[in-house]
Design an enzyme around this catalytic site. Structure first.
Site, PDB file in Angstrom:
ATOM      1  N   PRO A 161      -0.303   4.488  13.482  1.00 48.76           N
ATOM      2  CG  PRO A 161       1.448   5.674  14.430  1.00 48.76           C
ATOM      3  CD  PRO A 161       1.100   4.327  13.879  1.00 48.76           C
ATOM      4  CD  GLU A 162      -6.389   5.630  11.119  1.00 52.62           C
ATOM      5  OE1 GLU A 162      -7.024   6.257  10.254  1.00 52.62           O
ATOM      6  OE2 GLU A 162      -6.893   4.698  11.778  1.00 52.62           O
ATOM      7  CE  LYS A 189      -2.123   4.780   7.473  1.00 50.48           C
ATOM      8  NZ  LYS A 189      -2.526   3.381   7.712  1.00 50.48           N
ATOM      9  NE  ARG A 222       5.826   3.838  -2.023  1.00 47.96           N
ATOM     10  CZ  ARG A 222       7.076   3.928  -1.596  1.00 47.96           C
ATOM     11  NH1 ARG A 222       8.058   4.111  -2.477  1.00 47.96           N
ATOM     12  NH2 ARG A 222       7.361   3.835  -0.318  1.00 47.96           N
ATOM     13  CG  ASN A 277      -8.912  -0.989  10.673  1.00 48.59           C
ATOM     14  OD1 ASN A 277      -9.692  -1.054   9.727  1.00 48.59           O
ATOM     15  ND2 ASN A 277      -8.698  -1.995  11.485  1.00 48.59           N
ATOM     16  NE  ARG A 322      -5.117  -3.385   9.821  1.00 47.26           N
ATOM     17  CZ  ARG A 322      -4.675  -2.153   9.600  1.00 47.26           C
ATOM     18  NH1 ARG A 322      -3.986  -1.892   8.498  1.00 47.26           N
ATOM     19  NH2 ARG A 322      -4.889  -1.190  10.465  1.00 47.26           N
TER      20      ARG A 322
END
Length: 272
Positions: free
Chosen positions: A2-3, A52, A121, A162, A258
């Site tokens: 999931p984005e 995310k 981060r 992606n 990827r």
């Protein structure tokens, strides 16, 4: 995986369903049982997402941190509560709905300091009001790494996966292998603004659709009914299919394990 728009939708949904109420928290699977006991019956004060990552705040030093990873899902079901099905890591029961979390990469109870460290981060999230695109630009403009790497680096831009990577680069005619330091400032400003708009639309729709009106088969006169279900994006997972803009077959390769998709004509390689 999931984005970012998915996690922000969850944060909004949980805010609407559960915030301000004491929540029954359990771990039918058992892997989160000890922490569930600590949270059980506490009032959910607020929810937020960063990239995310999803955060539920239950009070000082009581932060539920969830990362769905590749396989995680969070259901949302109206009451009455049903017996758990499958391996339910976490169950939340509110006044009108209950939610079951399955298969996350992370489901942990952390302190405020630990939550702050996670935020620190992570890079700029296009969906957060506190996003700092200047910080992302500073990283990108000095980097020899290609855009395909930088856009997926969650410490640079948080929430882009992606699909959004492939689509944003296509929409701006950018070669995925262009080094970050070769990107012009005006190109970055346009790319960031587009990421903000695309992710916001993803939150609104609950899915990723990136076609501009002139390329959307639903908006043709008459609509192209045969293409409506097949065409929602320009490049992602369209290997070998004709580009919707120029007709060139969409290219595919692997980049850092990827899948990478682009149009060689609309996104030409920069001259050496």
């Amino acid at each position: 995986m999931p984005e970012g728009h998915t996690l922000h939708r969850l944060a909004r949904l949980h805010r609407r369903r559960y915030r301000g109420h004491p929540i029954a928290v359990s771990s039918p699977q058992g892997r989160f049982a000890t922490s569930a006991e600590v949270l059980d019956g506490r009032v959910l004060e607020r929810t937020e997402a960063h990239g995310k990552h999803l955060f539920h705040h239950y009070g000082p030093d009581l932060v539920l941190h969830v990362h769905l990873g590749l396989y995680g899902t969070f259901s949302d079901v109206p009451r009455p509560v049903e017996p758990p099905r499958g391996l339910v890591r976490l169950r939340l029961v509110g006044p009108s709905h209950f939610a079951d979390l399955r298969g996350p990469t992370a489901c942990e109870l952390i302190s405020d300091v630990e939550a702050a460290a996670i935020h620190a981060r992570l890079g700029a999230d296009p969906l957060r009001r506190d996003a700092d695109p200047e910080r992302a630009w500073a990283r990108i403009s000095r980097s020899r790494a290609p855009l395909a790497t930088l856009l997926m680096d969650q410490s640079v831009i948080a929430g882009v996966g992606n699909v959004y990577r492939a689509e944003a680069l296509f929409r701006h005619g950018l070669d995925p292998l262009l080094p970050g330091r070769a990107l012009r400032r005006e190109q970055w400003d346009a790319l960031w603004a587009d990421l903000v708009a695309l992710l916001r639309e993803g939150v609104r729709r609950g899915k990723i659709e990136t076609l501009r009106p002139e390329h959307d088969p639903r908006l043709l006169a008459p609509p192209d009914r045969g293409a409506v279900c097949a065409r929602r994006v320009y490049a992602y997972r369209r290997t070998g299919q004709p580009c919707l803009v120029c007709g060139t077959p969409i290219a595919h390769s692997e980049h850092l394990a990827r899948n990478l998709f682009w149009c060689p004509t609309c996104q030409p390689a920069a001259a050496a």
